[in-house]
Design a protein around this motif. Structure first.
Motif, PDB file in Angstrom:
ATOM      1  N   THR A  29      -3.937   1.972  -0.241  1.00 56.16           N
ATOM      2  CA  THR A  29      -3.674   1.879   1.193  1.00 56.16           C
ATOM      3  C   THR A  29      -2.358   1.141   1.384  1.00 56.16           C
ATOM      4  N   VAL A  30      -1.472   1.733   2.195  1.00 58.75           N
ATOM      5  CA  VAL A  30      -0.155   1.124   2.402  1.00 58.75           C
ATOM      6  C   VAL A  30       0.000   0.700   3.854  1.00 58.75           C
ATOM      7  N   ALA A  31       0.813  -0.317   4.073  1.00 62.24           N
ATOM      8  CA  ALA A  31       0.945  -0.909   5.407  1.00 62.24           C
ATOM      9  C   ALA A  31       1.629   0.018   6.394  1.00 62.24           C
ATOM     10  N   ASP A  32       2.587   0.809   5.919  1.00 59.49           N
ATOM     11  CA  ASP A  32       3.341   1.672   6.818  1.00 59.49           C
ATOM     12  C   ASP A  32       4.113   2.704   6.002  1.00 59.49           C
ATOM     13  N   PHE A  33       4.913   3.513   6.680  1.00 66.90           N
ATOM     14  CA  PHE A  33       5.702   4.563   6.031  1.00 66.90           C
ATOM     15  C   PHE A  33       6.618   3.975   4.965  1.00 66.90           C
ATOM     16  N   ASP A  34       7.318   2.891   5.297  1.00 66.73           N
ATOM     17  CA  ASP A  34       8.262   2.304   4.347  1.00 66.73           C
ATOM     18  C   ASP A  34       7.561   1.845   3.070  1.00 66.73           C
ATOM     19  N   ALA A  35       6.348   1.310   3.219  1.00 68.60           N
ATOM     20  CA  ALA A  35       5.594   0.875   2.031  1.00 68.60           C
ATOM     21  C   ALA A  35       5.195   2.076   1.177  1.00 68.60           C
ATOM     22  N   GLY A  36       4.886   3.191   1.826  1.00 70.82           N
ATOM     23  CA  GLY A  36       4.574   4.405   1.079  1.00 70.82           C
ATOM     24  C   GLY A  36       5.775   4.904   0.297  1.00 70.82           C
ATOM     25  N   ILE A  37       6.946   4.900   0.936  1.00 70.74           N
ATOM     26  CA  ILE A  37       8.179   5.313   0.260  1.00 70.74           C
ATOM     27  C   ILE A  37       8.479   4.378  -0.912  1.00 70.74           C
ATOM     28  N   LYS A  38       8.286   3.089  -0.708  1.00 74.24           N
ATOM     29  CA  LYS A  38       8.552   2.111  -1.772  1.00 74.24           C
ATOM     30  C   LYS A  38       7.634   2.371  -2.971  1.00 74.24           C
ATOM     31  N   HIS A  39       6.367   2.681  -2.720  1.00 72.30           N
ATOM     32  CA  HIS A  39       5.443   2.976  -3.815  1.00 72.30           C
ATOM     33  C   HIS A  39       5.930   4.195  -4.602  1.00 72.30           C
ATOM     34  N   ILE A  40       6.336   5.232  -3.903  1.00 70.17           N
ATOM     35  CA  ILE A  40       6.819   6.440  -4.577  1.00 70.17           C
ATOM     36  C   ILE A  40       8.074   6.142  -5.386  1.00 70.17           C
ATOM     37  N   GLN A  41       8.963   5.338  -4.836  1.00 69.99           N
ATOM     38  CA  GLN A  41      10.167   4.957  -5.570  1.00 69.99           C
ATOM     39  C   GLN A  41       9.821   4.201  -6.851  1.00 69.99           C
ATOM     40  N   ASP A  42       8.795   3.363  -6.767  1.00 67.17           N
ATOM     41  CA  ASP A  42       8.428   2.525  -7.909  1.00 67.17           C
ATOM     42  C   ASP A  42       7.636   3.286  -8.971  1.00 67.17           C
ATOM     43  N   PHE A  43       6.780   4.232  -8.534  1.00 65.45           N
ATOM     44  CA  PHE A  43       5.815   4.819  -9.461  1.00 65.45           C
ATOM     45  C   PHE A  43       5.902   6.341  -9.596  1.00 65.45           C
ATOM     46  N   GLY A  44       6.691   7.000  -8.770  1.00 57.96           N
ATOM     47  CA  GLY A  44       6.847   8.436  -8.907  1.00 57.96           C
ATOM     48  C   GLY A  44       7.696   8.787 -10.106  1.00 57.96           C
ATOM     49  N   SER A  45       7.647  10.057 -10.493  1.00 59.85           N
ATOM     50  CA  SER A  45       8.397  10.496 -11.680  1.00 59.85           C
ATOM     51  C   SER A  45       9.521  11.458 -11.330  1.00 59.85           C
ATOM     52  N   GLY A  46       9.798  11.633 -10.031  1.00 57.87           N
ATOM     53  CA  GLY A  46      10.867  12.546  -9.640  1.00 57.87           C
ATOM     54  C   GLY A  46      10.456  14.000  -9.650  1.00 57.87           C
ATOM     55  N   HIS A  47       9.161  14.269  -9.727  1.00 57.41           N
ATOM     56  CA  HIS A  47       8.668  15.647  -9.811  1.00 57.41           C
ATOM     57  C   HIS A  47       8.410  16.218  -8.423  1.00 57.41           C
ATOM     58  N   THR A  48       7.288  15.856  -7.796  1.00 51.54           N
ATOM     59  CA  THR A  48       6.897  16.422  -6.501  1.00 51.54           C
ATOM     60  C   THR A  48       6.185  15.361  -5.673  1.00 51.54           C
ATOM     61  N   GLU A  49       6.561  15.255  -4.406  1.00 53.63           N
ATOM     62  CA  GLU A  49       5.907  14.324  -3.493  1.00 53.63           C
ATOM     63  C   GLU A  49       5.581  15.044  -2.190  1.00 53.63           C
ATOM     64  N   VAL A  50       4.405  14.732  -1.625  1.00 55.45           N
ATOM     65  CA  VAL A  50       3.886  15.454  -0.463  1.00 55.45           C
ATOM     66  C   VAL A  50       3.580  14.473   0.661  1.00 55.45           C
ATOM     67  N   ILE A  51       3.933  14.845   1.884  1.00 53.41           N
ATOM     68  CA  ILE A  51       3.516  14.083   3.057  1.00 53.41           C
ATOM     69  C   ILE A  51       2.631  14.958   3.928  1.00 53.41           C
ATOM     70  N   ALA A  52       1.529  14.384   4.404  1.00 49.10           N
ATOM     71  CA  ALA A  52       0.684  15.036   5.404  1.00 49.10           C
ATOM     72  C   ALA A  52       0.912  14.315   6.721  1.00 49.10           C
ATOM     73  N   THR A  53       1.514  14.994   7.667  1.00 53.94           N
ATOM     74  CA  THR A  53       1.780  14.410   8.979  1.00 53.94           C
ATOM     75  C   THR A  53       2.039  15.528   9.980  1.00 53.94           C
ATOM     76  N   GLU A  54       1.766  15.248  11.240  1.00 48.68           N
ATOM     77  CA  GLU A  54       2.110  16.170  12.314  1.00 48.68           C
ATOM     78  C   GLU A  54       3.353  15.706  13.066  1.00 48.68           C
ATOM     79  N   ASN A  55       3.950  14.618  12.587  1.00 48.07           N
ATOM     80  CA  ASN A  55       5.134  14.047  13.217  1.00 48.07           C
ATOM     81  C   ASN A  55       6.378  14.554  12.482  1.00 48.07           C
ATOM     82  N   GLU A  56       7.131  15.424  13.126  1.00 49.91           N
ATOM     83  CA  GLU A  56       8.276  16.038  12.462  1.00 49.91           C
ATOM     84  C   GLU A  56       9.347  15.015  12.105  1.00 49.91           C
ATOM     85  N   THR A  57       9.553  14.027  12.956  1.00 50.49           N
ATOM     86  CA  THR A  57      10.558  13.006  12.670  1.00 50.49           C
ATOM     87  C   THR A  57      10.208  12.251  11.393  1.00 50.49           C
ATOM     88  N   THR A  58       8.927  11.888  11.263  1.00 44.91           N
ATOM     89  CA  THR A  58       8.470  11.200  10.052  1.00 44.91           C
ATOM     90  C   THR A  58       8.618  12.103   8.839  1.00 44.91           C
TER      91      THR A  58
END
Length: 417
Positions: free
Chosen positions: A322-351
């Motif tokens: 569970t992450v506090a906000d969008f920025d925390a989610g991005i930070k987690h991906i930056q820290d632990f992702g492998s540069g392969h594929t990342e997915v967002i589920a949202t109905e907010n186009e700006t986000t």
């Protein structure tokens, strides 16, 4: 001995590459159709040999993920043949000219796509790579050297025999598609030194294989270390849609690099989404590795510390945070992702557009399953691999990624002052 064998293999492939480079698109397509037909024709033989590889793999206690990649059945063999036919339908990039500029002195500068030359594929328990790589390299005007791991060597040789039959029927040398006859590591090491003849190395397999090839090659290497893919469920997500993306990404097929390995949930919707996710994942038998905040929603989760995220499970397991906000989610991906594929589920186009801009991965997705991160699914035909390094390709690699560009300059007699 292995050095001379490697040199001979590489030299013969380089000669064969020149024969492929001059073929027209129609000529290449005719040969590819013969390849697809030959794979169907020899299905029984390929299946028989694959069963031998599978039996040997079980004796060696290969993981379920490795066995899944190794196993062939009539549907997967038909899939190989169909993938070749899909490549036939793709536009041949070789010879394509792109206007660049016309200089003040009147010379016309263009770029033209040309084959790379000789590509060396090194892979483990993936016999389908033999057909996929052979067809993609052939259509893009290259020769390919296929070095298969011992787990799939017999299956790979059986598939290559079908491809060679098509090459012989077309009066082309079998060295266009070479299968290294032994998985001997010294031979592979010597192939990695043949930079006079081999232009690119593409390893496909575990992280250890990729590191080994990268550390020992004198030839440029396309790198794909692992696939740690995340689904971030935003506070503005459609929760039913997000749940479907989670289940498809995690459970549709687990032993592949585009399966989900991490679930990130915005704290504002955690109370609504995580109970649904917990019930659905439990029904599918998925093991949960959770941070402390998310743990209460799951039955007997494995509570992990922050530095334990980023694992590639390749199994019915997933890490949840569970992450506090969008920025925390991005930070987690930056820290632990492998540069392969990342997915967002949202109905907010700006986000969603922020996610697409800010997440540095080869593929970013908005309200679509990570399982679509595949050359065939993205319209490339069969892929030869997925690059998580940025030179010279990034993401699933199809025909165009197997070519390079040269400059073509046309003048009317201009000379430089």
């Amino acid at each position: 001995m292995s050095n001379s064998v490697a040199s001979d293999i590489a030299k013969r492939a380089a000669v064969a590459a020149r024969a492929v480079a001059t073929l027209t698109e129609q000529q290449k397509n005719d040969v590819l159709q013969r390849m697809a037909n030959a794979i169907r024709k020899h299905q029984d033989k390929i299946l028989e040999v694959n069963q031998q590889d599978m039996a040997a793999g079980r004796e060696k206690d290969l993981s379920d993920a490795m066995l899944d990649r190794l196993q062939l059945n009539p549907e997967r063999i038909e899939g190989m043949a169909t993938a070749i036919e899909e490549i036939i339908e793709l536009k041949d990039p070789v010879g394509e000219r792109m206007p660049f500029t016309t200089r003040p002195n009147g010379i016309v500068v263009e770029k033209m796509r040309i084959p790379l030359g000789v590509i060396c594929m090194i892979y483990e328990a993936r016999p389908n790579v033999t057909a996929d790589a052979g067809a993609l390299c052939f259509k893009s005007g290259n020769a390919v050297i296929l070095r298969c791991g011992r787990e799939a060597i017999e299956s790979s040789k059986a598939i290559a025999a079908a491809l060679h039959e098509a090459l012989r029927e077309s009066d082309l040398p079998e060295d266009v598609i070479t299968v290294v006859p032994t998985p001997d590591r010294d031979l592979m090491l010597n192939l990695l030194q043949q930079d006079d003849y081999i232009d690119l190395v593409i390893p496909r397999g575990g992280e250890g294989l990729i590191h080994f090839v990268s550390d020992n090659s004198k030839i440029p290497v396309i790198q794909h270390y692992k696939g740690v893919c995340h689904l971030y469920v935003d506070k503005d997500a459609d929760l039913d849609k997000a749940l479907n993306l989670l289940l498809n990404g995690k459970t549709q097929r687990t032993g592949v690099c585009n399966a989900l390995e991490g679930l990130l949930v915005h704290k504002d919707i955690a109370e609504q989404f995580l109970p649904k996710a917990a019930a659905a994942l439990q029904e599918k038998g998925v093991k949960i590795h959770s941070d402390q905040t998310s743990a209460s929603y799951f039955e007997q989760p494995d509570i992990i510390s922050t530095d334990a995220f980023g694992e590639e499970y390749l199994a019915l397991e997933i890490a949840v945070r569970t992450v506090a906000d969008f920025d925390a989610g991005i930070k987690h991906i930056q820290d632990f992702g492998s540069g392969h594929t990342e997915v967002i589920a949202t109905e907010n186009e700006t986000t969603a557009q922020r996610f697409i801009r800010e997440v540095d991965s080869a593929v970013t997705m908005w309200n679509a399953s990570s399982r679509f991160s595949d050359g065939g699914q993205l319209g490339l035909g069969a892929e030869i691999g997925i690059s998580t390094s940025k030179l010279h390709a990034y993401g699933p690699m199809g025909l165009q990624a197997l070519t390079t560009e040269k400059f073509v300059v046309t003048g009317t007699g201009q000379t430089r002052d």
